[in-house]
Design an enzyme around this catalytic site. Structure first.
Site, PDB file in Angstrom:
ATOM      1  CD  GLN A  53      -0.947   1.836   9.494  1.00 52.87           C
ATOM      2  OE1 GLN A  53      -1.500   1.841   8.477  1.00 52.87           O
ATOM      3  NE2 GLN A  53      -0.177   2.654   9.848  1.00 52.87           N
ATOM      4  CB  CYS A  63      -1.047   0.049   1.109  1.00 55.03           C
ATOM      5  SG  CYS A  63      -0.119  -0.509   2.880  1.00 55.03           S
ATOM      6  CB  SER A  64       1.102   4.462   1.548  1.00 53.81           C
ATOM      7  OG  SER A  64       1.993   5.549   1.327  1.00 53.81           O
ATOM      8  CB  ALA A  65       3.212   2.527   5.698  1.00 57.09           C
ATOM      9  N   GLY A  66       2.964  -0.313   3.788  1.00 57.38           N
ATOM     10  CA  GLY A  66       3.036  -1.702   3.463  1.00 57.38           C
ATOM     11  C   GLY A  66       2.889  -2.420   4.862  1.00 57.38           C
ATOM     12  CB  ILE A  67       2.132  -2.072   8.261  1.00 68.13           C
ATOM     13  CG1 ILE A  67       1.930  -0.444   8.299  1.00 68.13           C
ATOM     14  CG2 ILE A  67       3.840  -2.216   8.109  1.00 68.13           C
ATOM     15  CD1 ILE A  67       2.282   0.130   9.641  1.00 68.13           C
ATOM     16  N   GLY A  68      -0.764  -1.664   6.782  1.00 71.40           N
ATOM     17  CA  GLY A  68      -2.130  -1.405   7.043  1.00 71.40           C
ATOM     18  C   GLY A  68      -3.144  -2.188   6.065  1.00 71.40           C
ATOM     19  NE  ARG A  69      -4.848   2.293   2.254  1.00 71.85           N
ATOM     20  CZ  ARG A  69      -5.195   3.074   1.518  1.00 71.85           C
ATOM     21  NH1 ARG A  69      -5.479   3.100   0.119  1.00 71.85           N
ATOM     22  NH2 ARG A  69      -4.842   4.605   1.907  1.00 71.85           N
TER      23      ARG A  69
END
Length: 339
Positions: free
Chosen positions: A314, A270-276
Site C-alpha cells: 500500500q 490483514c485488515s483490508a487485505g492489500i498492505g501487510r
C-alpha cells in the site's frame, strides 16, 4: 508504429502518476483488471496501466539490492509509478456486495476473485467474498489467496472458503483492534461451528511475534488439518523495526505448506487485505526468486500482485520494507552458501 504508440501510452501514464499520492489513488481507482475486459473502448490511460503491470521490471543482483535499500528516494519514486489497479464498484455486478466489504473502496478485482460455491446460482451475494487468488513464483496459479479480515457477517464465508479451497495455512497479520476494529475474532477457543464447517483447536504455540494454532476442520464426513498463524507485532500504519520475525514466519509457513496434505492456496489477510498481506506475499515470492535465480525483481512482483488484487503493497514505506527484508534474506543466503 505499435512500439511508438506503447511508448507514448507509458509516457502518458508516467505523467498521470507524477501527482501526489492522493491524486494517484483517485487517478488509478477507475482502472480495471489486467485481463481483457468486455468493453468496446479502452482508454489510453487504462491501456498504459495494463502495459506497465504486465511489462515493468527491474531485476536486482545482490549488490544492487543492498544499494537500493540505502537509496530510499529511488525506491519511493519507483513505487509511485506503479498503477494501483483499484476497480470501480460498477465492475462488480453483485447486488448488495457492499455489505460484505470491510472498506468500501477495497474490492476484489473481478477476473481473479474467489467465488464461493453456492446452492443457488441466482444468489450472487452468497457466492461473494472479498478475496482474490494471487499467482506465486513463476506465475504458479492460485499460490495464495489475499483477503480482508473477516467481519461479523463474513466469518462463515471465510471458513467456507478455507474448506472449499483446501488451504493448508492461514496467515493473519493484524491485531483485532488498532484504534478501531481491524478484524473480528473468527476462530473458537476450543470448538466452533461456522456454517457447515466445524473448527477444532488442537494446540497453541506462542512465539515472541506470532501465535500458531493447529486446527482440525470438519465438513460432512471429511476432516482436514490447517495451521493458523497470528502475527501481532506489525504496528498499524507503520512497518516493523526488524524484518527477522517476518522472515521466520515466512519460513514456518513454507514448511507447513510443503508438509501439508492439503494442496490449496495459503490464505493471507490483514485488515483490508492489500498492505501487510501484499508485503508478506511479495517477500515470499522474492525469497524464492533469490534462492533459485540469485536475483530479485520486486517491481515486477508488485506489478503482478496488483494485477491480481488492486493496491497490493500500500505504501512506499512497505515497498521499502520488502526490499529490506529481501536484502536481509539474501545476506543470510550468501552466508549459508559461502558466496
Amino acid at each position: 508504429t505499435i512500439k511508438h504508440r506503447k511508448e507514448e501510452e507509458l509516457g502518458l501514464m508516467t505523467a498521470v502518476l507524477r501527482g501526489s499520492n492522493v491524486s494517484l489513488v483517485l487517478d488509478m481507482s477507475a482502472l480495471g483488471s489486467v485481463e481483457p475486459l468486455n468493453v468496446a473502448v479502452v482508454t489510453p490511460r487504462e491501456a498504459a496501466a495494463r502495459e506497465y503491470l504486465l511489462c515493468a521490471g527491474r531485476p536486482l543482483t545482490r549488490l544492487q539490492l543492498q544499494d537500493v535499500v540505502n537509496n530510499t528516494h529511488k525506491l519511493h519514486a519507483e513505487f509511485a509509478e506503479i498503477p494501483m489497479n483499484f476497480i470501480d464498484p460498477k465492475e462488480l455486478d453483485i447486488p448488495n456486495h457492499g455489505t460484505k466489504n470491510r472498506y468500501k473502496t477495497i474490492l476484489p478485482n473481478p477476473h481473479s476473485r474467489v467465488i464461493l460455491k453456492s446452492k443457488s446460482c441466482n444468489d450472487l451475494l452468497s457466492s461473494y467474498i472479498n478475496a482474490n487468488y494471487i499467482r506465486g513464483y513463476l506465475g504458479h496459479e492460485k499460490a495464495f489467496i489475499a483477503t480482508q479480515g473477516p467481519m461479523v457477517n463474513t466469518v462463515n464465508d471465510f471458513w467456507q472458503m478455507a474448506w472449499q479451497e483446501e488451504s493448508p495455512v492461514i496467515v493473519m497479520i493484524t491485531k483485532l483492534k488498532e484504534k478501531n476494529e481491524k478484524c473480528v475474532l473468527y476462530w473458537p477457543e476450543k470448538r466452533g461451528i461456522y456454517g457447515k464447517v466445524e473448527v477444532l483447536v488442537n494446540s497453541i504455540r506462542e512465539c515472541e511475534h506470532y501465535t500458531t494454532r493447529s486446527l482440525t476442520l470438519k465438513c460432512g464426513n471429511q476432516t482436514r488439518m490447517l495451521q493458523h498463524y497470528w502475527y501481532t507485532s506489525w504496528p498499524d500504519h507503520k512497518t516493523p523495526d526488524s524484518a527477522m520475525p517476518l522472515l521466520q514466519l515466512m519460513a514456518d509457513v513454507e514448511t507447513d505448506r510443503r508438509s501439508s496434505a492439503a494442496m490449496g492456496p495459503v490464505i493471507v489477510h490483514c485488515s483490508a487485505g492489500i498492505g501487510r498481506t501484499g508485503c508478506f506475499i511479495a517477500t515470499t515470492i522474492g525469497c524464492q526468486q533469490l534462492q533459485l535465480e540469485g536475483v530479485v525483481d520486486v517491481l515486477s512482483i508488485t506489478c503482478r500482485l496488483r494485477a491480481d488484487r488492486g493496491g497490493m503493497i500500500q505504501t512506499g514505506e512497505q515497498y521499502e520494507f520488502v526490499h529490506h527484508a529481501l536484502s536481509l534474506y539474501e545476506t543470510r543466503l550468501s552466508a549459508e552458501t559461502g558466496q
